[in-house]
Design a protein around this motif. Structure first.
Motif, PDB file in Angstrom:
ATOM      1  N   UNK A  56       2.897  12.049   5.838  1.00  0.00           N
ATOM      2  CA  UNK A  56       2.072  11.420   6.862  1.00  0.00           C
ATOM      3  C   UNK A  56       2.156   9.901   6.813  1.00  0.00           C
ATOM      4  N   UNK A  57       2.154   9.353   5.598  1.00  0.00           N
ATOM      5  CA  UNK A  57       2.280   7.899   5.449  1.00  0.00           C
ATOM      6  C   UNK A  57       3.648   7.431   5.927  1.00  0.00           C
ATOM      7  N   UNK A  58       4.699   8.167   5.562  1.00  0.00           N
ATOM      8  CA  UNK A  58       6.046   7.817   6.026  1.00  0.00           C
ATOM      9  C   UNK A  58       6.126   7.845   7.548  1.00  0.00           C
ATOM     10  N   UNK A  59       5.604   8.897   8.147  1.00  0.00           N
ATOM     11  CA  UNK A  59       5.673   9.027   9.601  1.00  0.00           C
ATOM     12  C   UNK A  59       4.822   7.975  10.303  1.00  0.00           C
ATOM     13  N   UNK A  60       3.678   7.639   9.728  1.00  0.00           N
ATOM     14  CA  UNK A  60       2.821   6.613  10.339  1.00  0.00           C
ATOM     15  C   UNK A  60       3.513   5.256  10.365  1.00  0.00           C
ATOM     16  N   UNK A  61       4.242   4.950   9.304  1.00  0.00           N
ATOM     17  CA  UNK A  61       4.912   3.648   9.216  1.00  0.00           C
ATOM     18  C   UNK A  61       6.271   3.618   9.903  1.00  0.00           C
ATOM     19  N   UNK A  62       7.034   4.705   9.799  1.00  0.00           N
ATOM     20  CA  UNK A  62       8.437   4.667  10.211  1.00  0.00           C
ATOM     21  C   UNK A  62       8.797   5.643  11.327  1.00  0.00           C
ATOM     22  N   UNK A  90       9.279  -4.501   7.117  1.00  0.00           N
ATOM     23  CA  UNK A  90       9.818  -3.203   6.706  1.00  0.00           C
ATOM     24  C   UNK A  90       9.936  -3.116   5.186  1.00  0.00           C
ATOM     25  N   UNK A  91      10.468  -4.136   4.558  1.00  0.00           N
ATOM     26  CA  UNK A  91      10.624  -4.144   3.101  1.00  0.00           C
ATOM     27  C   UNK A  91       9.289  -4.033   2.381  1.00  0.00           C
ATOM     28  N   UNK A  92       8.297  -4.735   2.876  1.00  0.00           N
ATOM     29  CA  UNK A  92       6.964  -4.668   2.278  1.00  0.00           C
ATOM     30  C   UNK A  92       6.360  -3.274   2.454  1.00  0.00           C
ATOM     31  N   UNK A  93       6.588  -2.663   3.602  1.00  0.00           N
ATOM     32  CA  UNK A  93       6.086  -1.310   3.835  1.00  0.00           C
ATOM     33  C   UNK A  93       6.733  -0.327   2.858  1.00  0.00           C
ATOM     34  N   UNK A  94       8.029  -0.460   2.664  1.00  0.00           N
ATOM     35  CA  UNK A  94       8.737   0.400   1.717  1.00  0.00           C
ATOM     36  C   UNK A  94       8.192   0.185   0.309  1.00  0.00           C
ATOM     37  N   UNK A 111      12.333   4.265  -0.069  1.00  0.00           N
ATOM     38  CA  UNK A 111      11.186   4.260  -0.981  1.00  0.00           C
ATOM     39  C   UNK A 111      11.634   4.705  -2.370  1.00  0.00           C
ATOM     40  N   UNK A 112      12.429   5.774  -2.439  1.00  0.00           N
ATOM     41  CA  UNK A 112      12.925   6.244  -3.738  1.00  0.00           C
ATOM     42  C   UNK A 112      13.757   5.164  -4.423  1.00  0.00           C
ATOM     43  N   UNK A 113      14.614   4.501  -3.663  1.00  0.00           N
ATOM     44  CA  UNK A 113      15.455   3.448  -4.236  1.00  0.00           C
ATOM     45  C   UNK A 113      14.605   2.271  -4.712  1.00  0.00           C
TER      46      UNK A 113
END
Length: 81
Positions: A51-57, A23-27, A68-70
């Motif tokens: 789309x990228x956010x929804x595909x991953x999470x 999860x951390x690496x994806x973020x 991601x912002x943080x």
């Protein structure tokens, strides 16, 4: 178990290692990637970035967007090597 790439990325601003199932690496991947960059430039959640956010999470994409912002802010605050 702690991801070694996430641990390295805490002190190395441009760490290039990622694990696809972490999860951390994806973020971190999104925080440093072109979809997020385009969204920042547009000052909006673009279709590509969402789309990228929804595909991953999946349904958790809104919370992941905050992560991601943080992460982007954390990396930006680190000194360059």
């Amino acid at each position: 178990m702690t991801c070694q790439d996430c641990a390295q990325a805490q002190t190395a601003k441009h760490w290039g290692g990622y694990h696809a199932d972490c999860h951390g690496c994806q973020v971190r991947s999104l925080a440093t990637g072109p979809a997020y960059f385009s969204a920042v430039q547009a000052n909006a959640i673009t279709g590509q970035y969402r789309g990228a956010l929804q595909a991953l999470f999946g349904e958790g994409w809104r919370q992941a967007h905050e992560e991601v912002k943080a992460e982007h802010a954390r990396l930006a605050a680190m000194p360059d090597p």
